[in-house]
Scaffold this motif. Sequence first.
Motif, PDB file in Angstrom:
ATOM      1  N   ALA A  51       0.840  -1.197   0.000  1.00  0.00           N
ATOM      2  CA  ALA A  51       0.000   0.000   0.000  1.00  0.00           C
ATOM      3  C   ALA A  51       0.877   1.249   0.000  1.00  0.00           C
ATOM      4  CB  ALA A  51      -0.919  -0.016   1.210  1.00  0.00           C
ATOM      5  N   LEU A  52       1.938   1.208   0.780  1.00  0.00           N
ATOM      6  CA  LEU A  52       2.827   2.362   0.879  1.00  0.00           C
ATOM      7  C   LEU A  52       3.510   2.653  -0.465  1.00  0.00           C
ATOM      8  CD1 LEU A  52       3.609   3.940   3.520  1.00  0.00           C
ATOM      9  CD2 LEU A  52       5.840   2.829   3.275  1.00  0.00           C
ATOM     10  N   VAL A  53       4.084   1.589  -1.051  1.00  0.00           N
ATOM     11  CA  VAL A  53       4.793   1.779  -2.331  1.00  0.00           C
ATOM     12  C   VAL A  53       3.804   2.203  -3.413  1.00  0.00           C
ATOM     13  CG1 VAL A  53       6.202   0.670  -4.109  1.00  0.00           C
ATOM     14  CG2 VAL A  53       6.585   0.129  -1.710  1.00  0.00           C
ATOM     15  N   ALA A  54       2.643   1.528  -3.480  1.00  0.00           N
ATOM     16  CA  ALA A  54       1.679   1.837  -4.546  1.00  0.00           C
ATOM     17  C   ALA A  54       1.148   3.258  -4.386  1.00  0.00           C
ATOM     18  CB  ALA A  54       0.533   0.836  -4.537  1.00  0.00           C
ATOM     19  N   ALA A  55       0.889   3.691  -3.142  1.00  0.00           N
ATOM     20  CA  ALA A  55       0.325   5.021  -2.937  1.00  0.00           C
ATOM     21  C   ALA A  55       1.342   6.099  -3.301  1.00  0.00           C
ATOM     22  CB  ALA A  55      -0.126   5.189  -1.491  1.00  0.00           C
ATOM     23  N   ASN A  56       2.604   5.860  -2.990  1.00  0.00           N
ATOM     24  CA  ASN A  56       3.602   6.904  -3.219  1.00  0.00           C
ATOM     25  C   ASN A  56       4.260   6.860  -4.591  1.00  0.00           C
ATOM     26  OD1 ASN A  56       3.674   8.423  -0.658  1.00  0.00           O
ATOM     27  ND2 ASN A  56       4.060   6.383   0.165  1.00  0.00           N
ATOM     28  N   PHE A  57       4.384   5.660  -5.138  1.00  0.00           N
ATOM     29  CA  PHE A  57       5.101   5.544  -6.411  1.00  0.00           C
ATOM     30  C   PHE A  57       4.207   5.119  -7.568  1.00  0.00           C
ATOM     31  CE2 PHE A  57       8.451   5.063  -3.253  1.00  0.00           C
ATOM     32  CZ  PHE A  57       9.399   5.942  -3.737  1.00  0.00           C
ATOM     33  N   GLY A  58       2.913   4.882  -7.289  1.00  0.00           N
ATOM     34  CA  GLY A  58       2.001   4.420  -8.344  1.00  0.00           C
ATOM     35  C   GLY A  58       2.056   5.316  -9.569  1.00  0.00           C
ATOM     36  N   SER A 122     -13.081  -9.573 -11.367  1.00  0.00           N
ATOM     37  CA  SER A 122     -12.735  -8.512 -10.419  1.00  0.00           C
ATOM     38  C   SER A 122     -13.132  -7.151 -10.970  1.00  0.00           C
ATOM     39  CB  SER A 122     -11.230  -8.507 -10.146  1.00  0.00           C
ATOM     40  OG  SER A 122     -10.823  -9.780  -9.764  1.00  0.00           O
ATOM     41  N   TYR A 123     -12.958  -6.964 -12.270  1.00  0.00           N
ATOM     42  CA  TYR A 123     -13.293  -5.664 -12.870  1.00  0.00           C
ATOM     43  C   TYR A 123     -14.810  -5.437 -12.882  1.00  0.00           C
ATOM     44  CZ  TYR A 123      -8.500  -5.897 -14.686  1.00  0.00           C
ATOM     45  OH  TYR A 123      -7.150  -5.998 -14.817  1.00  0.00           O
ATOM     46  N   TYR A 124     -15.548  -6.502 -13.109  1.00  0.00           N
ATOM     47  CA  TYR A 124     -17.007  -6.402 -13.170  1.00  0.00           C
ATOM     48  C   TYR A 124     -17.563  -6.059 -11.785  1.00  0.00           C
ATOM     49  CZ  TYR A 124     -21.779  -7.823 -14.468  1.00  0.00           C
ATOM     50  OH  TYR A 124     -23.125  -7.852 -14.714  1.00  0.00           O
ATOM     51  N   ASP A 125     -16.936  -6.639 -10.791  1.00  0.00           N
ATOM     52  CA  ASP A 125     -17.386  -6.464  -9.412  1.00  0.00           C
ATOM     53  C   ASP A 125     -16.921  -5.123  -8.825  1.00  0.00           C
ATOM     54  OD1 ASP A 125     -18.933  -7.655  -7.518  1.00  0.00           O
ATOM     55  OD2 ASP A 125     -17.221  -8.453  -6.405  1.00  0.00           O
ATOM     56  N   ALA A 126     -15.740  -4.683  -9.218  1.00  0.00           N
ATOM     57  CA  ALA A 126     -15.203  -3.413  -8.693  1.00  0.00           C
ATOM     58  C   ALA A 126     -14.556  -2.681  -9.858  1.00  0.00           C
ATOM     59  CB  ALA A 126     -14.172  -3.704  -7.601  1.00  0.00           C
ATOM     60  N   PRO A 127     -15.377  -2.018 -10.692  1.00  0.00           N
ATOM     61  CA  PRO A 127     -14.865  -1.470 -11.960  1.00  0.00           C
ATOM     62  C   PRO A 127     -13.995  -0.227 -11.783  1.00  0.00           C
ATOM     63  CG  PRO A 127     -17.286  -1.395 -11.849  1.00  0.00           C
ATOM     64  CD  PRO A 127     -16.795  -1.796 -10.502  1.00  0.00           C
ATOM     65  N   PRO A 128     -13.271   0.116 -12.856  1.00  0.00           N
ATOM     66  CA  PRO A 128     -12.463   1.343 -12.836  1.00  0.00           C
ATOM     67  C   PRO A 128     -13.361   2.563 -13.042  1.00  0.00           C
ATOM     68  CG  PRO A 128     -12.322   0.290 -14.971  1.00  0.00           C
ATOM     69  CD  PRO A 128     -13.129  -0.621 -14.108  1.00  0.00           C
ATOM     70  N   PHE A 129     -12.791   3.735 -12.984  1.00  0.00           N
ATOM     71  CA  PHE A 129     -13.469   5.003 -13.272  1.00  0.00           C
ATOM     72  C   PHE A 129     -14.729   5.188 -12.447  1.00  0.00           C
ATOM     73  CE2 PHE A 129     -11.428   3.905 -17.481  1.00  0.00           C
ATOM     74  CZ  PHE A 129     -10.363   4.773 -17.330  1.00  0.00           C
ATOM     75  N   ASN A 130     -14.759   4.568 -11.262  1.00  0.00           N
ATOM     76  CA  ASN A 130     -15.894   4.717 -10.342  1.00  0.00           C
ATOM     77  C   ASN A 130     -17.247   4.402 -10.985  1.00  0.00           C
ATOM     78  OD1 ASN A 130     -13.831   7.327  -9.797  1.00  0.00           O
ATOM     79  ND2 ASN A 130     -14.098   5.846  -8.158  1.00  0.00           N
ATOM     80  N   VAL A 131     -17.223   3.424 -11.862  1.00  0.00           N
ATOM     81  CA  VAL A 131     -18.452   2.970 -12.533  1.00  0.00           C
ATOM     82  C   VAL A 131     -19.249   2.092 -11.565  1.00  0.00           C
ATOM     83  CG1 VAL A 131     -19.168   1.324 -14.323  1.00  0.00           C
ATOM     84  CG2 VAL A 131     -17.536   3.129 -14.869  1.00  0.00           C
ATOM     85  N   THR A 309      -3.291   7.252 -18.100  1.00  0.00           N
ATOM     86  CA  THR A 309      -2.995   8.352 -17.177  1.00  0.00           C
ATOM     87  C   THR A 309      -3.892   8.356 -15.944  1.00  0.00           C
ATOM     88  OG1 THR A 309      -4.464   9.711 -18.511  1.00  0.00           O
ATOM     89  CG2 THR A 309      -2.115   9.961 -18.917  1.00  0.00           C
ATOM     90  N   TRP A 310      -4.844   7.436 -15.882  1.00  0.00           N
ATOM     91  CA  TRP A 310      -5.798   7.456 -14.761  1.00  0.00           C
ATOM     92  C   TRP A 310      -5.114   7.005 -13.468  1.00  0.00           C
ATOM     93  CZ3 TRP A 310      -9.009   3.413 -12.251  1.00  0.00           C
ATOM     94  CH2 TRP A 310      -9.943   3.980 -11.384  1.00  0.00           C
ATOM     95  N   THR A 311      -4.842   7.969 -12.598  1.00  0.00           N
ATOM     96  CA  THR A 311      -4.199   7.617 -11.334  1.00  0.00           C
ATOM     97  C   THR A 311      -5.213   7.650 -10.196  1.00  0.00           C
ATOM     98  OG1 THR A 311      -3.597   9.929 -11.204  1.00  0.00           O
ATOM     99  CG2 THR A 311      -1.882   8.428 -11.940  1.00  0.00           C
ATOM    100  N   ASP A 312      -6.485   7.785 -10.546  1.00  0.00           N
ATOM    101  CA  ASP A 312      -7.567   7.782  -9.553  1.00  0.00           C
ATOM    102  C   ASP A 312      -7.313   8.815  -8.450  1.00  0.00           C
ATOM    103  OD1 ASP A 312      -9.842   7.090  -8.268  1.00  0.00           O
ATOM    104  OD2 ASP A 312      -9.136   5.146  -7.545  1.00  0.00           O
ATOM    105  N   PRO A 313      -7.089  10.106  -8.837  1.00  0.00           N
ATOM    106  CA  PRO A 313      -6.664  11.076  -7.813  1.00  0.00           C
ATOM    107  C   PRO A 313      -7.767  11.511  -6.857  1.00  0.00           C
ATOM    108  CG  PRO A 313      -6.876  12.148  -9.948  1.00  0.00           C
ATOM    109  CD  PRO A 313      -7.142  10.699 -10.182  1.00  0.00           C
ATOM    110  N   PHE A 314      -9.047  11.397  -7.266  1.00  0.00           N
ATOM    111  CA  PHE A 314     -10.091  12.006  -6.440  1.00  0.00           C
ATOM    112  C   PHE A 314     -10.821  11.020  -5.538  1.00  0.00           C
ATOM    113  CE2 PHE A 314      -9.829  14.452 -10.452  1.00  0.00           C
ATOM    114  CZ  PHE A 314      -9.076  15.488  -9.914  1.00  0.00           C
ATOM    115  N   GLY A 318      -8.973   2.180  -5.250  1.00  0.00           N
ATOM    116  CA  GLY A 318      -7.953   1.137  -5.156  1.00  0.00           C
ATOM    117  C   GLY A 318      -7.702   0.422  -6.478  1.00  0.00           C
ATOM    118  N   PHE A 319      -8.526   0.701  -7.487  1.00  0.00           N
ATOM    119  CA  PHE A 319      -8.370  -0.013  -8.760  1.00  0.00           C
ATOM    120  C   PHE A 319      -6.995   0.233  -9.371  1.00  0.00           C
ATOM    121  CE2 PHE A 319      -8.565  -0.797 -13.226  1.00  0.00           C
ATOM    122  CZ  PHE A 319      -9.416  -1.867 -13.387  1.00  0.00           C
ATOM    123  N   PHE A 320      -6.626   1.494  -9.423  1.00  0.00           N
ATOM    124  CA  PHE A 320      -5.350   1.844 -10.043  1.00  0.00           C
ATOM    125  C   PHE A 320      -4.186   1.158  -9.327  1.00  0.00           C
ATOM    126  CE2 PHE A 320      -1.736   4.898  -9.738  1.00  0.00           C
ATOM    127  CZ  PHE A 320      -1.241   4.706 -11.011  1.00  0.00           C
TER     128      PHE A 320
END
Length: 514
Positions: A51-58, A122-131, A309-314, A318-320
């Motif tokens: 979590a630490l590495v992904a959050a800071n270096f993702g 996994s994508y269907y259950d927890a999709p990207p782009f807050n779908v 480029t989607w880093t899910d900033p807002f 957790g998808f990204f």
Amino acid sequence: MLANSKNKGCFLDANLDRTNFGATLLVIALVSVPLILNPEAGAAAVQQTYALVAANFGWLYALAGIAALVVLLWLAFGPYGRVVLGKEGEQPEYSTYSWIAMLFCAGVGAGLMYWSVIEWASYYDAPPFNVEPRSLEAAKWASSYGLFHWGFTAWAFYCLPTLAIAYPFYAKGVPVLKYSLGCHYWLAGKEESAPARAIDFLFMIALIGGAGSSLGFSTPLIATLISRLTGLEMGFGLEAGVVALCVCTFAVSVYMGLDRGIKRLSDVNMALALFLLAFVFIAGPSLFILKTSLNGVGTVIQNYVAMSTWTDPFTDSGFFEDWTVFYWAWWIAYGPFVGMFVTRISRGRTIRQVILGMLLYGTLGGALFYMVLGNFSLSLQLAGEVDVLAVMAASDGNQAIVASFEALPMSTFAIALFCVVSIIFAATTYDSASYTLASSASHQLHPSEDPARWHRSFWAVALAILPLTLMYIGGLRVAQTSVLIASLPILFTGAASTVALILSLRRDHGLHRD
Ligand code: NM2
């Protein structure tokens, strides 16, 4: 791969780089022992580190992907595209067909068998782009995001280290094939220096992390398939048995000098895998597969920039971090290893041919698996034939894969075929990874010379320790995690070797070659 093992001794082997050998073993021990002694705390610590590495270096991983692709497009179509790897005017050593087959087999493995079937869930259950989960929009992303994670950017992570290693290898005729060759611009004549060996050491750790993940995914899968076919009970015992089976198949064949046997095995495997795809396509919902595949390709092309480029900033979905960063890390960890292999088979090809070949055919190969196997499984969910998501929630992805295949006619045959292909993919992963580890922990090895047999077999066994530990303490999530940590240094060595490549091309060919 010539079977020319001169040094048959063992730890007294003069060619053994004891520092790198010992340091790598020490890292495996330092990671595995505490995890085995204290599985719960160990699993939690590994997750936190992820979590630490992904959050800071993702974001850095996302940026690296975009940069790699841009640099490659410039190299392919810019002034150096026609530079030949080898002598000017030399023809490619292998036909394009075998070149593609070999690079694909080197670049993908057992992990593809697992994820291509079940990643959509996994994508269907927890999709990207807050779908909205499990919506029609979610189905669209479920059938296309996998193509992105195995697409151009992913193959760019393979292609850049390939060129960085291949260029000095052929242009300077350096008789050693190691990852540190990527920094030859600065390290010429210093192949045995501390920085060169440190780079090779980091590479060994990354490869162990990457291959450990592949084996961490494939071993429980194979165990589940065997349990379905034979009725043997699932459990750590069966999983350990599967690891032993794959390692023994491989280690015995290496020991007996059956290198060519393994090579033939991977040719057979490619044919079997294609047959499996054809079988599922014909026996499964062919029309649905065709339509979702075309739609998926369109979705990825239309959204390539957004996906890259989607880093899910807002939000904090957790998808990204869980998917894109994980995948980029996995490809990056394998990159130098694939680069060394593709270097060996690319004599006589131009830089442009290597780039376009890897990006296009690599992407196409992975996409075929996702399109046929993934969309087949998705169709079962959407048509209400099998509640794949419920199986997944109640047990795991492996059972969900079995449940999907059960829906096919001649299901036992299909599962057996799937099982054989997965076993061979795992055995060949052990083969190539341990070969490379052994060469990296040897002092000087001519490309036509193989590392000692004991040394290769030794790495095959050492490689098994990590997936076993990971399965023991907590399975897949932890396998995903380890690769991220192991790949982080390769982000930086990769950037350095890209700079070295460009500087070498400028030095040797000037600025305006065409
Ligand atoms: N990659 C391609 O197990 C495998 O398929 C090995 C995985 C890096 C995602 C490669």
